[in-house]
Design an enzyme around this catalytic site. Structure first.
Site, mmCIF file in Angstrom:
data_model
loop_
_atom_site.group_PDB
_atom_site.id
_atom_site.type_symbol
_atom_site.label_atom_id
_atom_site.label_comp_id
_atom_site.label_asym_id
_atom_site.label_seq_id
_atom_site.Cartn_x
_atom_site.Cartn_y
_atom_site.Cartn_z
ATOM 1 N N GLU A 280 -44.009 44.092 -9.481
ATOM 2 C CA GLU A 280 -44.439 44.659 -10.761
ATOM 3 C C GLU A 280 -43.320 45.444 -11.432
ATOM 4 O O GLU A 280 -43.263 45.557 -12.648
ATOM 5 C CB GLU A 280 -45.655 45.572 -10.520
ATOM 6 C CG GLU A 280 -46.665 45.522 -11.640
ATOM 7 C CD GLU A 280 -47.950 46.292 -11.312
ATOM 8 O OE1 GLU A 280 -47.894 47.333 -10.632
ATOM 9 O OE2 GLU A 280 -49.018 45.843 -11.751
ATOM 10 N N HIS A 301 -44.846 31.424 13.844
ATOM 11 C CA HIS A 301 -45.681 30.254 14.145
ATOM 12 C C HIS A 301 -46.373 29.748 12.895
ATOM 13 O O HIS A 301 -47.398 29.063 12.983
ATOM 14 C CB HIS A 301 -46.702 30.627 15.226
ATOM 15 C CG HIS A 301 -46.030 31.052 16.498
ATOM 16 N ND1 HIS A 301 -45.751 30.178 17.515
ATOM 17 C CD2 HIS A 301 -45.520 32.256 16.869
ATOM 18 C CE1 HIS A 301 -45.126 30.826 18.481
ATOM 19 N NE2 HIS A 301 -44.962 32.097 18.112
ATOM 20 N N LYS A 415 -55.944 41.533 -19.026
ATOM 21 C CA LYS A 415 -56.917 42.632 -19.111
ATOM 22 C C LYS A 415 -57.687 42.537 -20.419
ATOM 23 O O LYS A 415 -58.903 42.724 -20.456
ATOM 24 C CB LYS A 415 -56.177 43.976 -19.107
ATOM 25 C CG LYS A 415 -55.898 44.561 -17.767
ATOM 26 C CD LYS A 415 -55.454 46.005 -17.972
ATOM 27 C CE LYS A 415 -54.733 46.557 -16.782
ATOM 28 N NZ LYS A 415 -54.082 47.831 -17.037
HETATM 29 O O1 PA5 Z 1 -48.194 50.577 -10.733
HETATM 30 C C1 PA5 Z 1 -49.070 50.724 -11.558
HETATM 31 O O2 PA5 Z 1 -49.020 51.616 -12.421
HETATM 32 C C2 PA5 Z 1 -50.312 49.858 -11.543
HETATM 33 O O3 PA5 Z 1 -50.188 48.759 -10.729
HETATM 34 C C3 PA5 Z 1 -51.505 50.696 -11.101
HETATM 35 O O4 PA5 Z 1 -51.309 51.151 -9.787
HETATM 36 C C4 PA5 Z 1 -52.830 49.912 -11.182
HETATM 37 O O5 PA5 Z 1 -52.925 49.186 -12.366
HETATM 38 C C5 PA5 Z 1 -53.984 50.896 -11.111
HETATM 39 O O6 PA5 Z 1 -53.882 51.821 -12.153
HETATM 40 P P1 PA5 Z 1 -54.691 53.166 -12.181
HETATM 41 O O7 PA5 Z 1 -54.203 54.051 -11.103
HETATM 42 O O8 PA5 Z 1 -54.443 53.725 -13.537
HETATM 43 O O9 PA5 Z 1 -56.132 52.803 -11.987
#
Ligand code: PA5
Length: 446
Positions: A280, A301, A415
């Protein structure tokens, strides 16, 4: 202290398939620039580096209250808000629910079957729910929280609010508003700290303390690696070398898959956590590396054949645990059976280490680049180090790529379609787009 051994990435070992010191030197300006972004804190999101200095008093008090008042501790979160806590649980308290109270359930999806199973296993009146979301509005987290809140309210009426801990932004977001309104206990995620860099905030540390792990010790480990990785000289900074080598493997050798192979069950989820962090943070503007979370010896394996003789598009990151804190000697039974008798008398730790070393060697012999992180032992101090090491390395690598390692613009589109389908105000157009797509004439289907 954890240690990075990167010899098997270098030309001295791999010949032309390795990275040369000259290639690293050629990146010096970029490395210096990335270093300055970090030390001069040019991004508010680098606030994760300051977590090592946080006061854990409130977290400890809250955890003590959970331990006294809950048979079950239910965590609701997703992405960074769940993978971090899960890695801590699996690394530092394996088989927790079979041994200790409170039991821990981490629900990080909206699979109705899983939540139904959890609800059938716990008595909500004796549970404490920790809802974790930085934004306070993530659909998956808030939907599952709404289910548990309704259950709690039915069971406990006005006392329901006393069984919820909200871990969220100090000021903003729907969850903060609800928490104020309903009188939840709250813990704050510092404003600059984003989800996947938040494990060493109350996001992960509350769970750590609840299961009896010293949060301060995790932070001590993180602080020590912070110091080590603040070194401007690349040849002395393991996080910068880790990032630079992977960056060069991707950009110059066209190896854009990073396989992480811990040889320890306890680190399996940490490698999943790393996958989110790496994917990400770096997967932007047509760039990035695909992380593959693996596990040794299991994947020998399953995947090793591909790694040895398949496409030359991967780099391997081994994690070797030096002291497992437990051991078992293989009994000298079936001594006369040639095929297995040789195992008797050896320790299981010996076998797992031998397998790791052998796989490393086999890959190296086949000119497949790999590096190894040595982890002295699986305890709070070293797990804290691993988290901080990978976070610094990832932010640094993002700066090398020239991307923003803290945002995730690419996840918004999906989203928004979901919002449209679920009827969120302002997303009607997205709903129409979905409906149109469903009507599309092109349809291959069997
Ligand atoms: O790294 C990030 O910011 C995202 O992957 C969040 O961890 C994820 O979308 C969850 O977001 P939130 O903590 O606002 O619910």
């Amino acid at each position: 202290m954890i240690e990075l051994n990167f010899s098997n990435m270098m030309t001295e070992v791999l010949g032309e398939k390795g990275i040369s010191e000259r290639q690293i030197e050629a990146l010096r300006d970029r490395v210096d620039k990335a270093h300055h972004e970090i030390v001069q804190k040019r991004w508010a999101e680098l606030a994760f580096m300051d977590l090592v200095r946080q006061d854990t008093g409130e977290i400890r008090k809250t955890a003590e209250w959970v331990r006294k008042n809950a048979e079950d501790f239910l965590i609701f979160g997703i992405g960074g808000s769940a993978l971090g806590p899960r890695s801590i649980l699996e690394a530092l308290s394996p088989f927790h629910n079979l041994k200790r109270r409170p039991r821990v359930f981490i629900y990080d999806n909206v699979d109705p079957r899983t939540l139904s199973a959890i609800l059938s296993l716990v008595d909500v009146k004796k549970s404490i729910a920790n809802v974790i979301t930085k934004s306070g509005s993530t659909a998956e987290t808030m939907a599952s929280f709404m289910v548990i809140w309704d259950e709690l309210s039915r069971a406990m009426g006005n006392d329901a609010g006393g069984r919820v801990i909200a871990t969220t932004d100090p000021e903003k977001g729907n969850l903060r508003t609800i928490a104020r309104d309903k009188g939840f206990r709250t813990l704050s995620i510092p404003p600059g700290v984003v989800g996947r860099y938040s494990v060493l905030s109350p996001v992960g540390l509350l769970l750590a303390e609840v299961i009896g792990i010293d949060a301060k010790e995790m932070l001590r480990g993180a602080a020590d690696i912070n110091d080590r990785c603040s070194e401007p000289e690349i040849w002395k900074n393991p996080a910068y070398l880790f990032g630079t080598l992977l960056y060069l493997m991707d950009k110059e050798e066209k190896r854009n898959i990073s396989v992480m192979i811990p040889y320890a069950d306890g680190l399996k989820y940490l490698s999943e956590w790393f996958s989110q962090l790496w994917a990400e943070s770096l997967g932007k503007l047509g760039m990035g590396m695909t992380p593959y979370p693996s596990l040794g010896t299991v994947d020998q394996h399953s995947q090793l054949q591909l790694w040895m003789e398949g496409p030359e598009d991967k780099v391997f990151i081994f994690m070797r645990v030096l002291d497992f804190g437990a051991d078992i000697r293989i009994p000298e039974v079936f001594k006369d059976m040639e095929g297995i008798g040789y195992l008797g008398g050896h320790l299981l730790s010996e076998l797992i280490k031998a397998e790791e070393e052998s796989t490393e060697l086999a890959l190296t012999k086949n000119k497949r680049p790999n590096m190894t992180i040595h982890v002295p032992s699986l305890d709070a101090y070293h797990i804290g180090q691993l988290f901080q090491f990978f976070e610094i390395a990832t932010a640094f690598t993002g700066f090398l790529y020239g991307v923003n390692p803290f945002n995730q613009p690419g996840v918004e589109e999906g989203k928004n379609f979901t919002y449209g389908m679920m009827g969120k105000k302002g997303f009607d157009q997205r709903r129409e787009e979905v409906e149109k797509a469903r009507e599309k004439k092109v349809c291959y289907r069997l």
